[in-house]
Design a protein around this motif. Structure first.
Motif, PDB file in Angstrom:
ATOM      1  N   GLY A  66     -20.336 -32.585 -36.228  1.00 13.39           N
ATOM      2  CA  GLY A  66     -19.154 -32.493 -37.079  1.00 13.39           C
ATOM      3  C   GLY A  66     -18.005 -31.791 -36.376  1.00 13.39           C
ATOM      4  N   GLU A  67     -16.819 -32.330 -36.534  1.00 10.63           N
ATOM      5  CA  GLU A  67     -15.634 -31.759 -35.876  1.00 10.63           C
ATOM      6  C   GLU A  67     -15.355 -30.339 -36.367  1.00 10.63           C
ATOM      7  OE1 GLU A  67     -13.186 -31.861 -32.856  1.00 10.63           O
ATOM      8  OE2 GLU A  67     -14.462 -33.558 -33.358  1.00 10.63           O
ATOM      9  N   GLU A  68     -15.584 -30.102 -37.658  1.00  5.49           N
ATOM     10  CA  GLU A  68     -15.327 -28.775 -38.217  1.00  5.49           C
ATOM     11  C   GLU A  68     -16.290 -27.731 -37.641  1.00  5.49           C
ATOM     12  OE1 GLU A  68     -14.482 -27.128 -42.621  1.00  5.49           O
ATOM     13  OE2 GLU A  68     -13.576 -28.966 -41.882  1.00  5.49           O
ATOM     14  N   HIS A  69     -17.568 -28.098 -37.529  1.00  3.65           N
ATOM     15  CA  HIS A  69     -18.561 -27.177 -36.964  1.00  3.65           C
ATOM     16  C   HIS A  69     -18.256 -26.907 -35.491  1.00  3.65           C
ATOM     17  CE1 HIS A  69     -22.653 -25.920 -35.521  1.00  3.65           C
ATOM     18  NE2 HIS A  69     -22.449 -25.101 -36.530  1.00  3.65           N
ATOM     19  N   LYS A  70     -17.862 -27.956 -34.789  1.00  5.85           N
ATOM     20  CA  LYS A  70     -17.506 -27.824 -33.370  1.00  5.85           C
ATOM     21  C   LYS A  70     -16.334 -26.861 -33.205  1.00  5.85           C
ATOM     22  CE  LYS A  70     -16.722 -30.746 -29.367  1.00  5.85           C
ATOM     23  NZ  LYS A  70     -16.813 -32.132 -28.910  1.00  5.85           N
ATOM     24  N   LYS A  71     -15.315 -27.012 -34.056  1.00 10.47           N
ATOM     25  CA  LYS A  71     -14.137 -26.148 -33.980  1.00 10.47           C
ATOM     26  C   LYS A  71     -14.514 -24.697 -34.304  1.00 10.47           C
ATOM     27  CE  LYS A  71      -9.463 -25.573 -35.734  1.00 10.47           C
ATOM     28  NZ  LYS A  71      -8.438 -26.055 -36.648  1.00 10.47           N
ATOM     29  N   ALA A  72     -15.319 -24.499 -35.352  1.00 12.73           N
ATOM     30  CA  ALA A  72     -15.727 -23.144 -35.746  1.00 12.73           C
ATOM     31  C   ALA A  72     -16.530 -22.475 -34.638  1.00 12.73           C
ATOM     32  CB  ALA A  72     -16.538 -23.196 -37.040  1.00 12.73           C
ATOM     33  N   LEU A  73     -17.450 -23.220 -34.038  1.00 17.35           N
ATOM     34  CA  LEU A  73     -18.261 -22.658 -32.960  1.00 17.35           C
ATOM     35  C   LEU A  73     -17.412 -22.345 -31.738  1.00 17.35           C
ATOM     36  CD1 LEU A  73     -21.013 -21.764 -32.006  1.00 17.35           C
ATOM     37  CD2 LEU A  73     -21.538 -24.143 -31.396  1.00 17.35           C
ATOM     38  N   THR A  74     -16.452 -23.202 -31.435  1.00 20.38           N
ATOM     39  CA  THR A  74     -15.557 -22.969 -30.300  1.00 20.38           C
ATOM     40  C   THR A  74     -14.737 -21.694 -30.499  1.00 20.38           C
ATOM     41  OG1 THR A  74     -15.424 -25.344 -29.844  1.00 20.38           O
ATOM     42  CG2 THR A  74     -13.685 -23.966 -28.924  1.00 20.38           C
ATOM     43  N   VAL A  75     -14.205 -21.509 -31.708  1.00 19.61           N
ATOM     44  CA  VAL A  75     -13.386 -20.331 -32.000  1.00 19.61           C
ATOM     45  C   VAL A  75     -14.204 -19.039 -31.836  1.00 19.61           C
ATOM     46  CG1 VAL A  75     -12.188 -19.085 -33.857  1.00 19.61           C
ATOM     47  CG2 VAL A  75     -11.712 -21.505 -33.455  1.00 19.61           C
ATOM     48  N   VAL A  76     -15.396 -18.987 -32.439  1.00 20.55           N
ATOM     49  CA  VAL A  76     -16.185 -17.750 -32.344  1.00 20.55           C
ATOM     50  C   VAL A  76     -16.749 -17.545 -30.942  1.00 20.55           C
ATOM     51  CG1 VAL A  76     -16.718 -17.571 -34.812  1.00 20.55           C
ATOM     52  CG2 VAL A  76     -18.304 -18.785 -33.301  1.00 20.55           C
ATOM     53  N   ALA A  77     -17.060 -18.633 -30.247  1.00 17.14           N
ATOM     54  CA  ALA A  77     -17.546 -18.507 -28.860  1.00 17.14           C
ATOM     55  C   ALA A  77     -16.438 -17.947 -27.970  1.00 17.14           C
ATOM     56  CB  ALA A  77     -18.028 -19.861 -28.341  1.00 17.14           C
ATOM     57  N   ASN A  78     -15.219 -18.442 -28.130  1.00 18.99           N
ATOM     58  CA  ASN A  78     -14.096 -17.927 -27.328  1.00 18.99           C
ATOM     59  C   ASN A  78     -13.843 -16.449 -27.616  1.00 18.99           C
ATOM     60  OD1 ASN A  78     -13.621 -20.296 -25.939  1.00 18.99           O
ATOM     61  ND2 ASN A  78     -12.115 -21.037 -27.406  1.00 18.99           N
ATOM     62  N   LYS A  79     -13.913 -16.074 -28.876  1.00 17.69           N
ATOM     63  CA  LYS A  79     -13.744 -14.666 -29.238  1.00 17.69           C
ATOM     64  C   LYS A  79     -14.843 -13.814 -28.596  1.00 17.69           C
ATOM     65  CE  LYS A  79     -13.499 -11.646 -33.281  1.00 17.69           C
ATOM     66  NZ  LYS A  79     -13.537 -11.596 -34.746  1.00 17.69           N
ATOM     67  N   PHE A  80     -16.070 -14.322 -28.638  1.00 17.45           N
ATOM     68  CA  PHE A  80     -17.193 -13.605 -28.035  1.00 17.45           C
ATOM     69  C   PHE A  80     -16.993 -13.447 -26.524  1.00 17.45           C
ATOM     70  CE2 PHE A  80     -21.253 -13.986 -25.772  1.00 17.45           C
ATOM     71  CZ  PHE A  80     -21.762 -12.740 -26.066  1.00 17.45           C
ATOM     72  N   PHE A  81     -16.598 -14.511 -25.842  1.00 17.35           N
ATOM     73  CA  PHE A  81     -16.431 -14.418 -24.387  1.00 17.35           C
ATOM     74  C   PHE A  81     -15.286 -13.495 -24.003  1.00 17.35           C
ATOM     75  CE2 PHE A  81     -18.851 -18.435 -24.560  1.00 17.35           C
ATOM     76  CZ  PHE A  81     -19.997 -17.901 -23.994  1.00 17.35           C
ATOM     77  N   TYR A  82     -14.239 -13.480 -24.801  1.00 15.78           N
ATOM     78  CA  TYR A  82     -13.157 -12.532 -24.564  1.00 15.78           C
ATOM     79  C   TYR A  82     -13.704 -11.099 -24.686  1.00 15.78           C
ATOM     80  CZ  TYR A  82      -8.926  -9.806 -25.152  1.00 15.78           C
ATOM     81  OH  TYR A  82      -7.949  -8.857 -25.012  1.00 15.78           O
ATOM     82  N   SER A  83     -14.495 -10.853 -25.723  1.00 11.20           N
ATOM     83  CA  SER A  83     -15.089  -9.526 -25.915  1.00 11.20           C
ATOM     84  C   SER A  83     -16.025  -9.165 -24.770  1.00 11.20           C
ATOM     85  CB  SER A  83     -15.874  -9.466 -27.238  1.00 11.20           C
ATOM     86  OG  SER A  83     -15.019  -9.624 -28.329  1.00 11.20           O
ATOM     87  N   MET A  84     -16.799 -10.140 -24.296  1.00  3.07           N
ATOM     88  CA  MET A  84     -17.708  -9.887 -23.167  1.00  3.07           C
ATOM     89  C   MET A  84     -16.918  -9.514 -21.916  1.00  3.07           C
ATOM     90  SD  MET A  84     -21.046  -9.987 -23.609  1.00  3.07           S
ATOM     91  CE  MET A  84     -21.831 -10.479 -22.088  1.00  3.07           C
ATOM     92  N   ASP A  85     -15.795 -10.200 -21.689  1.00  2.00           N
ATOM     93  CA  ASP A  85     -14.950  -9.862 -20.533  1.00  2.00           C
ATOM     94  C   ASP A  85     -14.417  -8.441 -20.657  1.00  2.00           C
ATOM     95  OD1 ASP A  85     -15.273 -12.310 -19.290  1.00  2.00           O
ATOM     96  OD2 ASP A  85     -13.372 -13.135 -20.022  1.00  2.00           O
ATOM     97  N   GLU A  86     -13.963  -8.088 -21.859  1.00  2.00           N
ATOM     98  CA  GLU A  86     -13.462  -6.727 -22.096  1.00  2.00           C
ATOM     99  C   GLU A  86     -14.572  -5.693 -21.895  1.00  2.00           C
ATOM    100  OE1 GLU A  86     -10.127  -5.703 -23.272  1.00  2.00           O
ATOM    101  OE2 GLU A  86      -9.800  -7.641 -22.310  1.00  2.00           O
ATOM    102  N   LEU A  87     -15.768  -6.008 -22.354  1.00  2.00           N
ATOM    103  CA  LEU A  87     -16.907  -5.106 -22.165  1.00  2.00           C
ATOM    104  C   LEU A  87     -17.238  -4.966 -20.685  1.00  2.00           C
ATOM    105  CD1 LEU A  87     -19.232  -3.349 -23.186  1.00  2.00           C
ATOM    106  CD2 LEU A  87     -20.529  -5.466 -23.625  1.00  2.00           C
ATOM    107  N   GLY A  88     -17.208  -6.069 -19.968  1.00  2.00           N
ATOM    108  CA  GLY A  88     -17.460  -6.024 -18.529  1.00  2.00           C
ATOM    109  C   GLY A  88     -16.452  -5.153 -17.805  1.00  2.00           C
ATOM    110  N   ASP A  89     -15.180  -5.272 -18.190  1.00  2.00           N
ATOM    111  CA  ASP A  89     -14.136  -4.427 -17.594  1.00  2.00           C
ATOM    112  C   ASP A  89     -14.374  -2.955 -17.920  1.00  2.00           C
ATOM    113  OD1 ASP A  89     -12.942  -6.717 -16.610  1.00  2.00           O
ATOM    114  OD2 ASP A  89     -11.352  -6.763 -18.128  1.00  2.00           O
TER     115      ASP A  89
END
Length: 121
Positions: A66-89
């Motif tokens: 589903g396009e909606e599920h794909k979009k929701a997962l993409t949004v939270v995954a991007n937020k998570f990876f941004y947080s992981m980068d910040e944690l790594g820094d």
């Protein structure tokens, strides 16, 4: 790849995501020690988990029906990876207070990912 292969790959991705999530969410006490060896171990562990999670989440996003599920997962995954980068820094900076704050942000973002994956996990 046939349907069975896709299903097996999805199950493998979900299993690794679940295991990485459990391990990441239990790392809080690892962030209480302020010595060089601990910083190095935590940094390597975070990079390894981030790599697995990036690959597996990218694959799951590609498999989303589903396009909606794909979009929701993409949004939270991007937020998570941004947080992981910040944690790594923060880990690289060797600042215990900053690392603990960034860990909290990352844990919250990871919980959002898990919530979107929901019953799949």
């Amino acid at each position: 790849m046939d349907q069975h292969d896709h299903e097996m790959e999805q199950k493998g991705c979900l299993c690794r995501i679940k295991n990485c999530a459990i391990e990441l969410l239990s790392m809080e006490e690892d962030l209480e020690t302020d010595d060089e060896e601990s910083w190095d171990l935590v940094g390597r562990d975070l990079r390894l988990k981030a790599t697995f999670l990036c690959i597996d989440l990218s694959r799951l996003i590609a498999f989303c029906q589903g396009e909606e599920h794909k979009k929701a997962l993409t949004v939270v995954a991007n937020k998570f990876f941004y947080s992981m980068d910040e944690l790594g820094d923060a880990v690289e900076s060797r600042s215990l207070p900053l690392t603990q704050v960034r860990y909290g942000d990352t844990a919250d973002a990871l919980r959002e990912v898990v919530a979107v994956l929901g019953p799949s996990l």
